[in-house]
Design an enzyme around this catalytic site. Structure first.
Site, PDB file in Angstrom:
ATOM      1  N   SER A 222      -2.945  -8.990 -14.980  1.00  0.00           N
ATOM      2  CA  SER A 222      -1.938  -9.906 -15.672  1.00  0.00           C
ATOM      3  C   SER A 222      -2.120  -9.819 -17.155  1.00  0.00           C
ATOM      4  CB  SER A 222      -2.166 -11.330 -14.853  1.00  0.00           C
ATOM      5  OG  SER A 222      -0.677 -11.880 -15.174  1.00  0.00           O
TER       6      SER A 222
ATOM      7  N   ASP B  61       6.596  -6.845  -8.481  1.00  0.00           N
ATOM      8  CA  ASP B  61       6.012  -7.943  -9.124  1.00  0.00           C
ATOM      9  C   ASP B  61       6.776  -8.612 -10.170  1.00  0.00           C
ATOM     10  OD1 ASP B  61       4.080  -9.778 -10.411  1.00  0.00           O
ATOM     11  OD2 ASP B  61       2.757  -8.016 -10.953  1.00  0.00           O
TER      12      ASP B  61
ATOM     13  N   HIS C 277       1.274 -10.101  -7.076  1.00  0.00           N
ATOM     14  CA  HIS C 277       0.769 -10.182  -8.405  1.00  0.00           C
ATOM     15  C   HIS C 277      -0.752  -9.594  -8.457  1.00  0.00           C
ATOM     16  CE1 HIS C 277       0.687 -10.780 -12.828  1.00  0.00           C
ATOM     17  NE2 HIS C 277       0.143 -11.917 -12.451  1.00  0.00           N
TER      18      HIS C 277
END
Length: 560
Positions: free
Chosen positions: A255, A478, A507
């Site tokens: 991320s 995502d 994710h």
């Protein structure tokens, strides 16, 4: 990696580490400077800094890395060691608060490590070590200190045999010069509203709250506030590399961790051995900050639809409707009830929305959250209270995570200073994507009134031959890191390879349930093997519905 698979995902393995987490010969820096000569100068120019400032920061990074290489890391026992496996060790690495002044104020970053086992889990043969694998779970504001415990999980044992698994708390997080913007006792209070079309009066209230929050950050942090940003996180990573005695870095970021990992690749390409970017943030300079936040809000609407369609396919279990539209009506009915009478006195529409928003991150959250909604509408609020009510014991940790996320995001890029811009753009967006849009506005609005200087984002980019081949992993649906970010990062890092889990929206996909993805991950980190430019994996199986409610983790503050 299950976007902080080891820390906050509901993946089977990560639940173990979540439970743990809540218990409260050095290589010299290469000649020519830590940032690689001309590459660093070019990158500094793209960042918008002056030549003098960029040169000072380059020198400061080299000085700090050389010091760290000489000092190493004095690993020993960990805080709360009675609750940790004995194999995990902890220490600190000292970095400058301001790299332009490396002899000025220093801060200590908390670091953790589990040594490589050197034993192949498939047969017990000896495995040669490959140095340290450093991980960052994202956020900004997420803590990677418990990452080394991932080696306990079956999917990670081959990597744990070859690598020392290293986690750390980035600057501002946890025990690394923690940042705070408000009294934790005033944080995580419920119940809260979550209007999808807020009134002018509600907007004025949230503007006042955002201004007060920005002031609180400035008052508590003082002139240190400006130094919490992604470029400094990348520099800290190079100092950590040197302290670990690694001539070249092996790194995995999930991320937001992919963003400052990409900054590292741009600033320090000659210091890279292997890098994995899981669930990438779009690193385009014009996207950092405001535009990426709009893109996430739009993407969450699609993921919310995925969840509702799954619930509808299992109406025999949940009884919330046989179509996504009927499930939406059930959700709205729950919101109305909670607005009038919060469950347990703490769960209102905002907490319900937050609980289901988490399900947009991880589809293994779907069964429990659907069951909680179903039980509530049938007269049993307990599963909803268990999953959605604020966790007072986690208030300090959650407040710290929010403070760091806000500081880094606001410092990293210019944000609109006029609320009318936010109001115009998000009013339009909420007409087609109402689920998460305004929640995102309120989370980021302090950036409109931020008291510290904002950077011009660095132009993440490497040319042919500048960077060793790196691996980019992404799920096609995502929402927290929309897929366009993976495509953009793949284009910007010359020689990178993109592996996509098609039809999935989890994710972070490394170390999760998809054997195809994990095969590419292991081949790269263990043997340096990559496919040609791109490869696809079929989606992992959808979760099975849970006929009976089971205890589960309470909702935790979300990161990027």
């Amino acid at each position: 990696m299950r976007a902080a698979a080891v820390l906050s995902s509901a993946a089977a393995g990560s639940l173990l580490l979540t439970a743990l987490a809540v218990v409260p010969g050095a290589a010299a820096v290469p000649a020519g400077g830590a940032q690689g000569g001309g590459t660093a100068a070019t990158a500094a120019a793209r960042r918008g800094g002056t030549t003098a400032a960029a040169a000072a920061e380059t020198r400061g990074t080299a000085v700090a890395a050389a010091r760290a290489a000489a000092a190493g890391v004095d690993f020993g026992g960990c805080f709360g060691a009675q609750d940790m496996p004995g194999s995990m060790q902890c220490g600190t690495v000292r970095v400058p608060l301001d790299y332009a002044h490396p002899d000025g104020r220093q801060i200590d970053l908390a670091v953790s490590r589990v040594r490589a086992t050197h034993r192949d889990p498939r047969g017990g043969r000896s495995v040669p070590g490959q140095g340290a694998l450093v991980f960052n779970p994202g956020g900004p504001g997420a803590d990677g200190i418990y990452f080394p415990l991932v080696g306990l999980l079956p999917e990670w044992k081959r990597l744990a045999a070859a690598y020392d698994l290293v986690g750390y708390s980035p600057r501002g997080v946890g025990r690394s010069a923690p940042l705070s913007c408000q009294d934790p006792r005033d944080f995580l209070r419920g119940p809260s509203p979550a209007p999808t079309h807020p009134s002018p009066a509600y907007k004025r209230k949230r503007i006042a709250r955002a201004k007060a929050y920005a002031r609180g950050c400035a008052e508590r942090a003082g002139d240190t506030l400006r130094h919490y940003d992604s470029v400094n996180n990348a520099r800290d990573l190079d100092v950590l590399r040197a302290a670990l005695g690694e001539h070249r870095l092996t790194f995995m970021g999930a991320s937001y961790g992919t963003y400052f990992g990409a900054l590292y690749a741009t600033l320090f390409p000659s210091h890279v051995r292997r890098m994995v970017f899981d669930a990438p943030v779009d690193p385009g300079p014009a996207r950092i900050g405001y535009r990426n936040s709009l893109a996430r809000s739009a993407a969450f609407e699609g993921r919310w639809a995925d969840l509702r369609e799954w619930i509808a396919r299992h109406d025999d279990v949940y009884g919330l409707g046989t179509t996504a539209e009927e499930v939406l009506r059930s959700y709205r009915r729950a919101r109305q009830r909670l607005a009038a009478d919060p469950a347990g006195g703490t769960v209102g529409p905002g907490e319900l929305q937050g609980m289901l928003l988490q399900a947009g991150y991880y589809d293994d959250y779907w069964p429990q959250r659907a069951r909680a909604l179903s039980a509530y509408l049938r007269g049993d609020p307990e599963p909803l209270i268990e999953l959605a009510s604020p966790v007072r014991e986690a208030a300090a940790e959650a407040e710290n995570a929010k403070a760091v996320r806000t500081a880094v995001e606001c410092n990293d890029a210019p944000w609109p200073r006029d609320f009318r811009v936010w109001d115009r753009d998000n009013t339009r967006l909420a007409r087609v994507a109402p689920f998460e849009t305004w929640d995102s506005v309120w989370a980021h609005l302090p950036c409109a009134y931020w008291p510290a200087p904002r950077r011009r984002p660095l132009d993440v980019r490497t040319g042919p031959g500048e960077l060793p081949p790196v691996l980019v992993l992404a799920a096609e649906r995502d929402a927290a890191s929309p897929y366009r970010g993976a495509l953009a990062l793949h284009r910007r890092l010359s020689g990178s390879v993109l592996v996509t889990e098609r039809g999935s929206g989890t994710h972070g996909v490394a170390g999760g349930p998809n054997g195809c993805v994990n095969g590419y991950l292991d081949a790269y980190l263990l043997d340096g093997r990559l496919p040609e430019r791109r490869a696809d994996c079929a989606p992992h199986p959808e979760p099975e519905p849970e006929p009976e409610a089971e205890p589960g983790p309470r909702a935790a503050p979300r990161g990027n």
